[in-house]
Design an enzyme around this catalytic site. Sequence first.
Site, mmCIF file in Angstrom:
data_model
loop_
_atom_site.group_PDB
_atom_site.id
_atom_site.type_symbol
_atom_site.label_atom_id
_atom_site.label_comp_id
_atom_site.label_asym_id
_atom_site.label_seq_id
_atom_site.Cartn_x
_atom_site.Cartn_y
_atom_site.Cartn_z
ATOM 1 N N ASP A 239 -1.206 6.674 6.522
ATOM 2 C CA ASP A 239 -2.216 5.815 6.142
ATOM 3 C C ASP A 239 -2.684 4.793 7.529
ATOM 4 O OD1 ASP A 239 -3.923 3.768 4.958
ATOM 5 O OD2 ASP A 239 -2.834 3.245 3.241
ATOM 6 N N TRP B 282 0.836 -1.146 0.030
ATOM 7 C CA TRP B 282 -0.070 0.063 -0.160
ATOM 8 C C TRP B 282 1.041 1.173 0.048
ATOM 9 C CZ3 TRP B 282 -4.198 -1.182 -1.778
ATOM 10 C CH2 TRP B 282 -4.988 -2.290 -1.523
ATOM 11 N N LYS C 194 -11.795 -1.946 7.127
ATOM 12 C CA LYS C 194 -10.929 -2.872 7.955
ATOM 13 C C LYS C 194 -11.469 -2.513 9.443
ATOM 14 C CE LYS C 194 -8.437 -3.295 4.219
ATOM 15 N NZ LYS C 194 -7.585 -2.184 3.496
HETATM 16 C C1 LIG Z 1 -6.969 -1.798 2.037
HETATM 17 C C2 LIG Z 1 -5.791 -0.481 2.359
HETATM 18 C C3 LIG Z 1 -5.734 0.211 1.214
HETATM 19 C C4 LIG Z 1 -6.399 0.389 0.061
HETATM 20 O O1 LIG Z 1 -7.875 0.945 0.536
HETATM 21 P P1 LIG Z 1 -9.053 0.769 -0.560
HETATM 22 O O2 LIG Z 1 -10.058 1.411 0.274
HETATM 23 O O3 LIG Z 1 -9.295 -0.552 -1.287
HETATM 24 O O4 LIG Z 1 -8.689 2.068 -1.556
HETATM 25 C C5 LIG Z 1 -5.025 1.166 1.652
HETATM 26 N N1 LIG Z 1 -3.898 1.234 2.472
HETATM 27 C C6 LIG Z 1 -3.978 0.258 3.523
HETATM 28 C C7 LIG Z 1 -3.174 0.217 4.550
HETATM 29 C C8 LIG Z 1 -4.959 -0.614 3.431
HETATM 30 O O5 LIG Z 1 -5.093 -1.988 4.566
#
Ligand SMILES: *Cc1c(COP(=O)(O)O)cnc(C)c1O
Length: 357
Positions: free
Chosen positions: A168, A101, A192
Site C-alpha cells: 500500500d 491502515w 495523497k
Molecule cells: C489514506 C490512506 C488509506 C485510505 O485511503 P482511502 O482512499 O480513504 O480508502 C489507506 N492507506 C494509506 C497508507 C493511506 O494513507
Amino acid sequence: MRKINFSAGPSALPYEVVEKMSEAMIDFEGSGVGIGEISHRSKEFLSIMEEAKSLVRELLEVPEGYSILFLHGGATLHFLMTAMNLMKKDGRAGYLNSGTWAAKAMKEASMVGEVVEVASSKADGYTYIPKGYTIPSDIDYFHCTSNNTIYGTQIKEFPECPVTYVCDMSSDIFSRRIDVSKFDLIYAGAQKNVGPAGVTLVIVRDEILGKTGRDIPYVLDYQQHIKAGSMYNTPCCMAVYMSVLNMRHLKARGGVAVAETYNREKAQMLYDEIDRNSMFRGVVTVKEDRSDMNVTFVLNEPEKYSERFAELCEEAAIREVKGHRSVGGYRVSLYNAMTKENVQVLIDVMQKLEQEK
Ligand SMILES: *Cc1c(COP(=O)(O)O)cnc(C)c1O
C-alpha cells in the site's frame, strides 16, 4: 486567498494543476464540454486514460508484464481486493502491522482467509517500523505499507520478500524512486500524492492473478478490470484527468528523482526545527524511520501553548497543522506539491512561538 495547506489527504495540489482543472470543468481540452460531463468512451477521454497509464509507466519505470489500473473505492477497497485476488482457497497471508491502515488491511483480509501478523509495532504506539523479522515462505503473499500516514513513519529499505509482494503506497507513491520490479502489486489512493480523491492507482504483475481457485465477484476481480482497460464500470473521469495533470506537472519538473531530493531536503528542514526548538518534540522514536511525507510532533506543554500556536498558524494563513483525530498532536503533510518556502513559513511560526515564551 489560497492558504498553505498541510492536509494529509485530500491534500494540496500544484497551483497550475488546479488552474488547468478549473478550466477543464468548463471546456475539457477543447472538446466543448466539461470534464464532469464528457462520456468516458469519448475519444478525448480515452486518450486521457491512455496517457494516465503511460505517465505511470514512465514516471515509475514500470517494467513489462505489469498492468496499470485506475479504479474506484479508495485504498480501502483494495485492502479487500488484494486479499480476494491473491489469497488461495484455504490459504493465508502475512502482514506487517505498522499502523492504522495496515491494521485495517488485515481486518479486511481476515474476512477472506487467515491473516498472519509477521511483525508489529502496535504495542509501542506505532512509533517505529518493525525490522529484522522473517517473512514466512508458506504464505500466499506479504503485505506492507510503505508510509504510515497517521504516525509519520516510512519504510526506507524494503525487506526482501520470498513470496508475492504487495504494498500500500497511498501516501508516498511518486515521492521517491521505487524499484517496481521488487513488488507484485502496488496500490495507492490518489488523494495523497497522485491527484484528488475518487480514484485509486493499481500496478499489478499480470502473472500473479487468476491463481486462487476461488470465485471472485466480477467487480472485485483485477483481471476483469484489466480486460476492460479500467472501464469495467464508469471511471471517475474528473479524478483521472486531474491525476494526469499532476503527473504531467511532475514530469515537467524532472520526475520522481528530482521530487525525491526536494522532498528529503524539505522534510529535513522541518525535522531540524522540531529537534532544535525547545517547545516541540517529534513522536517517531527511531529517527531513521521518520517519514518525509507526514511529519508528526507534539508541543511539550500543550495546555500552555496550543492555543497560541493555532493562532499564529492562522495568522500565517496555514491550515491543517493537526494530528489525525485518532492520535492528536500535530501532523504536517509534505507531499510533492508542498514547497520549501511554505515549510519555512511554518518554521518561522514555530520560532516565533519559542521567542514569545
Ligand atoms: C489514506 C490512506 C488509506 C485510505 O485511503 P482511502 O482512499 O480513504 O480508502 C489507506 N492507506 C494509506 C497508507 C493511506 O494513507
